[in-house]
Enzyme design. Structure first.
Site, PDB file in Angstrom:
ATOM      1  CB  SER A 249      -0.897   0.004   1.241  1.00 14.70           C
ATOM      2  OG  SER A 249      -0.110   0.314   2.377  1.00 14.70           O
ATOM      3  CE  LYS A 250      -2.554   5.979  -2.703  1.00 16.95           C
ATOM      4  NZ  LYS A 250      -3.952   6.227  -2.399  1.00 16.95           N
ATOM      5  NE  ARG A 251       0.072   0.529   5.923  1.00 16.31           N
ATOM      6  CZ  ARG A 251       0.758  -0.578   6.095  1.00 16.31           C
ATOM      7  NH1 ARG A 251       1.928  -0.557   6.707  1.00 16.31           N
ATOM      8  NH2 ARG A 251       0.301  -1.732   5.650  1.00 16.31           N
ATOM      9  CG  HIS A 252       4.545  -1.190   2.068  1.00 18.05           C
ATOM     10  ND1 HIS A 252       3.227  -1.575   1.975  1.00 18.05           N
ATOM     11  CD2 HIS A 252       5.047  -1.835   3.144  1.00 18.05           C
ATOM     12  CE1 HIS A 252       2.946  -2.424   2.955  1.00 18.05           C
ATOM     13  NE2 HIS A 252       4.027  -2.597   3.679  1.00 18.05           N
TER      14      HIS A 252
END
Ligand code: GLU
Ligand code: ZN
Length: 312
Positions: A249-252
């Site tokens: 996800s965008k967290r990564h």
């Protein structure tokens, strides 16, 4: 109906965001598979969710695909030969298909109101059992003056089998499925319904998509059977994880393909990286697009989740 042996695949993004890393890999696998076999690659925009789909995202998906070099074939009669197809332009087709199922008794009118269904859902929740529509309208027929949804008749017993090119045979018990809605009471078709009507109508031979769709597949298989249409081959490609092995996800990392373009990455490098996430050919690391076209086979797609490493 018989299969004609032609290779026809589709990439079917919902324009509810930019083309992301997982979508790009799915698009590439479909494109490589089609180009390798001299088949047809269709772009189908699944934009029926009007509240979340935008034209900007659709345009962004086109841009990202063109940048990667993934050209698509074919399109609707109106709007030129190179598509894409848009589901919002195909509503008549979905309604006609739903009505055909009704006439043949494969779908039936459900006059339960959303309040009634909600109350039953709550009741199931209180009893800690999964809510499933119980089929009470199966033999009821039309109730004059009452709006109705159309539901697909699914057997209570037995199993439905999916032969997946990558996973082998996967079976799902029918009792875990309910008679799902194909056409809502306001006349709009549901997501799984549009997918199958299109896959039938577009004569899709291979459905290559992320394995997050595997839970939709048994519902869809019942619909192929109801249409009396042979099943396409399915290949559910394992998902992409971040470095901590949770779903990417965008967290990564940036997950939008256009963000990599804007940072100055070369499309050839991105294509190479996306493919190598879950496909290999011996020890070779770098491939040109032409090499990928000539070497790509579905059988060589890996069966376990891929880890996305932005460092690479
Ligand atoms: N529209 C779906 C998605 O965006 C894909 C459906 C399919 O490939 O069957 O994930
Ligand atoms: Zn009902």
């Amino acid at each position: 109906m018989e299969r004609d042996g032609k290779i026809r695949v589709r990439f079917a993004p919902s324009p509810t965001g930019h083309l992301h890393v997982g979508g790009a890999r799915t698009a590439l696998f479909n494109w490589l598979f089609a180009r390798h076999a001299g088949g047809t690659f269709i772009l189908r925009i699944e934009d029926t969710d009007r509240s979340r789909s935008t034209e900007e995202y659709e345009a962004s998906i086109h841009d990202a695909m063109r940048w990667l070099g993934l050209d698509w074939d074919e399109g609707p009669e109106v709007g030129g030969p190179h598509g894409p197809y848009r589901q919002t332009e195909r509503t008549d087709l979905y309604r006609a298909a739903a009505n055909r199922l009704l006439e043949e008794g494969k779908a039936y009118r459900c006059t339960c109101t959303s309040e009634e269904l909600e109350a039953r859902r709550k009741e199931a929740e209180a009893r800690k059992v999964p809510f499933r529509y119980d089929g009470r309208c199966r033999n009821k027929g039309e109730v004059p003056g009452r709006p109705f949804a159309l539901r697909l008749r699914i057997p209570d017993e037995g199993t439905v089998a999916v032969d997946d090119v990558l996973r082998g045979r996967v079976e799902f018990p029918n009792r875990d499925l309910d008679d799902w809605i194909v056409l809502r009471s306001d006349g709009t078709p549901t997501y799984n319904f549009c997918v199958v009507v299109d896959d039938v109508e577009m004569r899709i031979s291979h459905v290559i998509r992320g394995d997050d769709h595997l839970s939709n597949t048994p519902k869809q298989v019942h619909l192929f059977h109801a249409f009396g249409h042979p099943l396409p081959f399915f290949a559910h490609v394992p998902m992409i994880l971040g470095a901590d092995r949770t779903r990417l996800s965008k967290r990564h990392a940036s997950t939008a393909v256009v963000a990599y373009r804007d940072e100055g990455y070369l499309p050839e490098a991105m294509v190479n990286y996306f493919v190598r996430l879950s496909w290999s050919a011996g020890d070779q690391e770098l491939f040109t697009l032409q090499e990928l076209v000539s070497k790509f086979t579905l059988e060589a797609v890996g069966k376990s989740a891929a880890v996305f490493n932005p460092e690479k």
